[in-house]
Design a protein around this motif. Structure first.
Motif, mmCIF file in Angstrom:
data_model
loop_
_atom_site.group_PDB
_atom_site.id
_atom_site.type_symbol
_atom_site.label_atom_id
_atom_site.label_comp_id
_atom_site.label_asym_id
_atom_site.label_seq_id
_atom_site.Cartn_x
_atom_site.Cartn_y
_atom_site.Cartn_z
ATOM 1 N N LEU A 135 25.081 47.965 79.788
ATOM 2 C CA LEU A 135 25.355 49.236 78.787
ATOM 3 C C LEU A 135 26.209 48.366 77.778
ATOM 4 N N PHE A 136 26.374 47.213 77.651
ATOM 5 C CA PHE A 136 27.330 46.478 76.855
ATOM 6 C C PHE A 136 26.436 45.312 75.990
ATOM 7 N N ALA A 137 25.409 45.281 76.489
ATOM 8 C CA ALA A 137 24.552 44.153 75.988
ATOM 9 C C ALA A 137 24.046 44.297 74.859
ATOM 10 N N PRO A 138 23.571 43.368 74.079
ATOM 11 C CA PRO A 138 22.967 43.600 72.496
ATOM 12 C C PRO A 138 21.800 44.584 72.788
ATOM 13 N N GLY A 139 21.938 45.810 72.003
ATOM 14 C CA GLY A 139 21.030 46.660 72.111
ATOM 15 C C GLY A 139 21.613 47.882 72.988
ATOM 16 N N ALA B 178 32.193 35.130 84.626
ATOM 17 C CA ALA B 178 30.844 34.869 85.052
ATOM 18 C C ALA B 178 30.633 33.509 85.589
ATOM 19 N N ALA B 179 31.421 32.480 84.943
ATOM 20 C CA ALA B 179 31.204 30.939 85.448
ATOM 21 C C ALA B 179 29.842 30.374 85.017
ATOM 22 N N GLY B 180 29.408 30.898 83.613
ATOM 23 C CA GLY B 180 28.078 30.311 83.273
ATOM 24 C C GLY B 180 26.935 30.819 83.709
ATOM 25 N N LYS B 181 27.072 32.203 84.683
ATOM 26 C CA LYS B 181 26.060 32.945 84.909
ATOM 27 C C LYS B 181 25.923 33.907 84.015
ATOM 28 N N HIS B 182 24.804 34.714 84.207
ATOM 29 C CA HIS B 182 24.519 36.101 83.490
ATOM 30 C C HIS B 182 25.554 37.149 83.964
ATOM 31 N N PRO B 183 26.444 37.760 83.103
ATOM 32 C CA PRO B 183 27.196 38.910 83.469
ATOM 33 C C PRO B 183 26.303 39.815 83.939
ATOM 34 N N LYS B 184 26.645 40.477 85.155
ATOM 35 C CA LYS B 184 26.305 41.818 85.731
ATOM 36 C C LYS B 184 27.286 43.024 85.418
ATOM 37 N N SER B 185 28.523 42.656 85.471
ATOM 38 C CA SER B 185 29.543 44.041 85.274
ATOM 39 C C SER B 185 30.282 43.419 84.335
ATOM 40 N N LEU B 186 31.060 44.706 83.918
ATOM 41 C CA LEU B 186 31.915 44.619 82.784
ATOM 42 C C LEU B 186 33.310 45.574 83.757
ATOM 43 N N VAL B 187 34.253 44.797 84.118
ATOM 44 C CA VAL B 187 35.351 45.495 84.851
ATOM 45 C C VAL B 187 36.615 45.796 83.677
ATOM 46 N N ILE B 188 36.804 47.015 83.709
ATOM 47 C CA ILE B 188 38.061 47.323 82.654
ATOM 48 C C ILE B 188 39.329 47.655 83.434
ATOM 49 N N THR B 189 40.345 46.911 82.825
ATOM 50 C CA THR B 189 41.792 47.129 83.437
ATOM 51 C C THR B 189 42.464 47.678 82.095
ATOM 52 N N GLU B 190 43.925 47.681 82.289
ATOM 53 C CA GLU B 190 44.688 48.351 81.300
ATOM 54 C C GLU B 190 44.786 47.167 80.105
ATOM 55 N N HIS B 191 44.935 46.108 80.311
ATOM 56 C CA HIS B 191 45.323 45.054 79.649
ATOM 57 C C HIS B 191 44.048 44.045 79.184
ATOM 58 N N GLU B 192 43.043 43.958 80.249
ATOM 59 C CA GLU B 192 42.264 43.186 79.892
ATOM 60 C C GLU B 192 40.622 43.620 80.259
ATOM 61 N N ILE B 193 39.833 43.071 79.842
ATOM 62 C CA ILE B 193 38.321 43.586 80.083
ATOM 63 C C ILE B 193 37.615 42.126 80.878
ATOM 64 N N TYR B 194 36.872 42.310 82.059
ATOM 65 C CA TYR B 194 36.308 41.087 82.566
ATOM 66 C C TYR B 194 34.855 41.016 82.511
ATOM 67 N N LEU B 195 34.364 40.112 82.350
ATOM 68 C CA LEU B 195 32.745 39.955 82.681
ATOM 69 C C LEU B 195 32.444 39.293 83.785
ATOM 70 N N SER B 196 31.923 39.956 84.785
ATOM 71 C CA SER B 196 31.637 39.173 86.185
ATOM 72 C C SER B 196 30.154 38.982 86.624
#
Length: 92
Positions: free
Chosen positions: A24-28, A48-66
């Protein structure tokens, strides 16, 4: 309970606001403007440690790519909730 996002990082499951498919957040993607705004503000942390991100996790203070799929992360949060909920009900 904690939710493991990968690359030796866990967040409190109760702090998670949303778990989304990264596409949903990838280019396009439909929500790319949100992603770019948050990235420019320095709120996105790539675990994601150099891997392709599969999810975006939203918390109150930060957003994580996993690199862990959103389905797996969601299942883990539900398992944590069920465990805590059942433990609380059996202690009454």
């Amino acid at each position: 309970m904690f939710l493991h996002l990968g690359h030796n990082l866990s967040v409190r499951a109760g702090d998670v606001i949303a778990i989304h498919d990264y596409r949903l957040f990838a280019p396009g993607g439909a929500a790319r403007a949100f992603f770019e705004r948050e990235q420019a503000a320095g709120h996105i942390r790539d675990v994601a440690a150099g891997k392709h991100p599969k999810s975006l996790v939203i918390t109150e203070h930060e957003i994580y790519l996993s690199a862990i799929s959103p389905t797996t992360l969601l299942r883990r949060t539900r398992t944590s909730y069920t465990f805590v909920h059942n433990a609380h009900n059996t202690s009454k």
